[in-house]
Design an enzyme around this catalytic site. Structure first.
Site, PDB file in Angstrom:
ATOM      1  N   GLN A   1      42.045  12.474 -62.651  1.00  0.00           N
ATOM      2  CA  GLN A   1      43.517  12.079 -62.281  1.00  0.00           C
ATOM      3  C   GLN A   1      44.621  12.606 -63.351  1.00  0.00           C
ATOM      4  O   GLN A   1      45.778  12.822 -63.055  1.00  0.00           O
ATOM      5  CB  GLN A   1      43.644  10.655 -62.040  1.00  0.00           C
ATOM      6  CG  GLN A   1      42.844  10.183 -61.009  1.00  0.00           C
ATOM      7  CD  GLN A   1      43.000   8.582 -60.846  1.00  0.00           C
ATOM      8  OE1 GLN A   1      42.458   7.881 -61.692  1.00  0.00           O
ATOM      9  NE2 GLN A   1      43.958   8.264 -59.964  1.00  0.00           N
TER      10      GLN A   1
ATOM     11  N   VAL B   1      46.259  15.505 -65.819  1.00  0.00           N
ATOM     12  CA  VAL B   1      46.841  16.951 -65.780  1.00  0.00           C
ATOM     13  C   VAL B   1      46.795  18.000 -67.152  1.00  0.00           C
ATOM     14  O   VAL B   1      47.605  18.813 -67.077  1.00  0.00           O
ATOM     15  CB  VAL B   1      47.965  16.950 -65.177  1.00  0.00           C
ATOM     16  CG1 VAL B   1      48.060  16.395 -63.674  1.00  0.00           C
ATOM     17  CG2 VAL B   1      49.202  16.120 -65.776  1.00  0.00           C
ATOM     18  N   ASP B   2      46.007  17.099 -68.068  1.00  0.00           N
ATOM     19  CA  ASP B   2      46.086  17.671 -69.313  1.00  0.00           C
ATOM     20  C   ASP B   2      45.030  18.657 -69.850  1.00  0.00           C
ATOM     21  O   ASP B   2      45.294  19.545 -70.673  1.00  0.00           O
ATOM     22  CB  ASP B   2      45.961  16.739 -70.396  1.00  0.00           C
ATOM     23  CG  ASP B   2      44.784  15.811 -70.195  1.00  0.00           C
ATOM     24  OD1 ASP B   2      43.601  16.023 -69.870  1.00  0.00           O
ATOM     25  OD2 ASP B   2      44.954  14.551 -70.484  1.00  0.00           O
TER      26      ASP B   2
ATOM     27  N   HIS C   1      44.966  16.050 -59.749  1.00  0.00           N
ATOM     28  CA  HIS C   1      46.416  16.303 -59.429  1.00  0.00           C
ATOM     29  C   HIS C   1      46.888  17.417 -60.134  1.00  0.00           C
ATOM     30  O   HIS C   1      48.246  17.498 -60.292  1.00  0.00           O
ATOM     31  CB  HIS C   1      46.985  14.985 -60.192  1.00  0.00           C
ATOM     32  CG  HIS C   1      46.673  13.832 -59.450  1.00  0.00           C
ATOM     33  ND1 HIS C   1      46.732  12.347 -60.079  1.00  0.00           N
ATOM     34  CD2 HIS C   1      46.180  13.372 -58.214  1.00  0.00           C
ATOM     35  CE1 HIS C   1      46.273  11.661 -59.463  1.00  0.00           C
ATOM     36  NE2 HIS C   1      46.229  11.967 -58.154  1.00  0.00           N
TER      37      HIS C   1
ATOM     38  N   CYS D   1      57.797  31.269 -53.252  1.00  0.00           N
ATOM     39  CA  CYS D   1      57.029  32.300 -52.915  1.00  0.00           C
ATOM     40  C   CYS D   1      55.352  31.937 -53.573  1.00  0.00           C
ATOM     41  O   CYS D   1      54.550  32.839 -53.310  1.00  0.00           O
ATOM     42  CB  CYS D   1      57.410  33.508 -53.883  1.00  0.00           C
ATOM     43  SG  CYS D   1      57.327  33.630 -55.570  1.00  0.00           S
TER      44      CYS D   1
ATOM     45  N   CYS E   1      61.594  35.407 -56.796  1.00  0.00           N
ATOM     46  CA  CYS E   1      62.242  35.211 -55.477  1.00  0.00           C
ATOM     47  C   CYS E   1      63.534  34.192 -55.715  1.00  0.00           C
ATOM     48  O   CYS E   1      64.134  34.034 -54.705  1.00  0.00           O
ATOM     49  CB  CYS E   1      61.193  34.555 -54.410  1.00  0.00           C
ATOM     50  SG  CYS E   1      60.832  32.962 -54.795  1.00  0.00           S
TER      51      CYS E   1
ATOM     52  N   GLY F   1      38.741   4.811 -67.581  1.00  0.00           N
ATOM     53  CA  GLY F   1      40.145   4.761 -68.012  1.00  0.00           C
ATOM     54  C   GLY F   1      41.151   5.016 -66.899  1.00  0.00           C
ATOM     55  O   GLY F   1      42.197   5.502 -67.150  1.00  0.00           O
TER      56      GLY F   1
ATOM     57  N   ASN G   1      36.807   0.262 -68.554  1.00  0.00           N
ATOM     58  CA  ASN G   1      38.262   0.208 -68.731  1.00  0.00           C
ATOM     59  C   ASN G   1      38.624  -0.974 -69.274  1.00  0.00           C
ATOM     60  O   ASN G   1      38.005  -2.082 -68.900  1.00  0.00           O
ATOM     61  CB  ASN G   1      38.789   0.210 -67.154  1.00  0.00           C
ATOM     62  CG  ASN G   1      40.359   0.586 -67.236  1.00  0.00           C
ATOM     63  OD1 ASN G   1      40.735   1.626 -67.527  1.00  0.00           O
ATOM     64  ND2 ASN G   1      41.110  -0.372 -66.627  1.00  0.00           N
TER      65      ASN G   1
END
Length: 290
Positions: A109, A111-112, A127, A138, A189, A226, A252
């Protein structure tokens, strides 16, 4: 260090090792908690409540220039810290376990991109990735590092560069007037530029979700690491695993939305637990036990 718990709802490292040894390969679902050891803050406290205001909403970002100004101004300040983050022991341990044939895939999950940096090969960036920028007009995709230069050039007098890092690669800037902040448009664009990630209010692309489900279907267990599982994009994999009769375990420290559905839960720091798990499971991959 030995990780154990006397809580009736918890398991020991030995319990977790035993079940994962019997049921491999596993799909691993990771959340923000796995990257805190790399200096990237997480979103929620041990009870699953927000530690800070909720992330930006997709509809707000697209509809309001003021939202885009606020987001990109905070991102300009936070990107240098985020981009310098490096994998920690947890990311490295998962890469080692994949190389040993024990991990089918990592669905993250986050985005690193830290799983890929650590050497994991089959990673589903559920994600998206913050190191890319996409034009909503575009569809052109470009490096986030290049857009950082464009942001700095468009805002030479912007002085709010030092602020605490936030989970989405931005920074916790408060009490700041963003009205003079200039957000460059797409050079192709003239469209709206957005980080190539799934914002709140957006859907995970169907092909990406289907591939992740295929990886789960090729596995014999699901291990959550996590993640509080408070958003359905991650929780759906717990539900799917239970429907398939797969054991579901979690590492966790705090509460998760799926606590009642977990078969095993190890309450421990991700890096310590996964490093120990990797150290214990040294045997080469073979045929899983029936």
């Amino acid at each position: 260090m030995s990780i154990t718990s006397s809580s009736p709802s918890s398991c020991t490292l030995q319990d977790l090792t035993a079940v994962l040894t019997r049921h491999h390969p596993w799909t691993v679902l990771t959340g923000a908690g796995i990257s805190t050891g790399s200096g990237i803050p997480d979103y929620r406290d041990e009870h699953g409540a927000w530690k800070r205001p909720a992330p930006v909403n997709f509809q707000d970002f697209m509809a309001h220039a003021t939202t885009r100004q606020r987001y990109w101004a905070r991102s300009l300040a936070g990107w240098p810290v985020f981009s310098q983050a490096r994998p920690n022991l947890a990311h490295q341990a998962l890469a080692q376990l994949e190389h040993a044939g024990l991990v089918q895939a990592v669905i993250t999950q986050n985005v690193d991109g830290l799983h890929q940096q650590a050497g994991s090969r089959n990673v589903v960036d559920l994600h998206g990735r913050l190191d890319e920028v996409i034009c909503m007009g575009c569809g052109t995709i470009s490096p986030r590092a290049a857009f950082q230069h464009a942001l700095v050039a468009a805002n030479p007098h912007w002085h709010h560069h030092n602020a605490p890092a936030a989970p989405d690669g931005d920074a916790d800037l408060s009490g700041v007037d963003f009205s003079a902040f200039s957000v460059p448009a797409c050079p192709v664009c003239g469209g709206i530029l957005k980080p190539h990630v799934v914002f709140y209010g957006e859907n995970v692309p169907l092909a990406r979700k289907q591939y992740a489900m295929e990886q789960l279907g090729a596995s014999r267990a699901l291990l959550v690491v996590g993640s509080s599982l408070m958003v359905y994009s991650g929780l759906r994999f717990v539900h799917a695993a239970k429907q398939q009769g797969l054991p579901v375990a979690a590492i966790n420290l705090g509460a998760t939305r799926a606590d009642a559905e977990l078969d095993f839960k190890l309450r421990a720091p991700c890096d310590e637990a996964l490093a120990q798990l990797s150290a214990v499971l040294k045997a080469p991959a073979g045929n899983p036990s029936p």
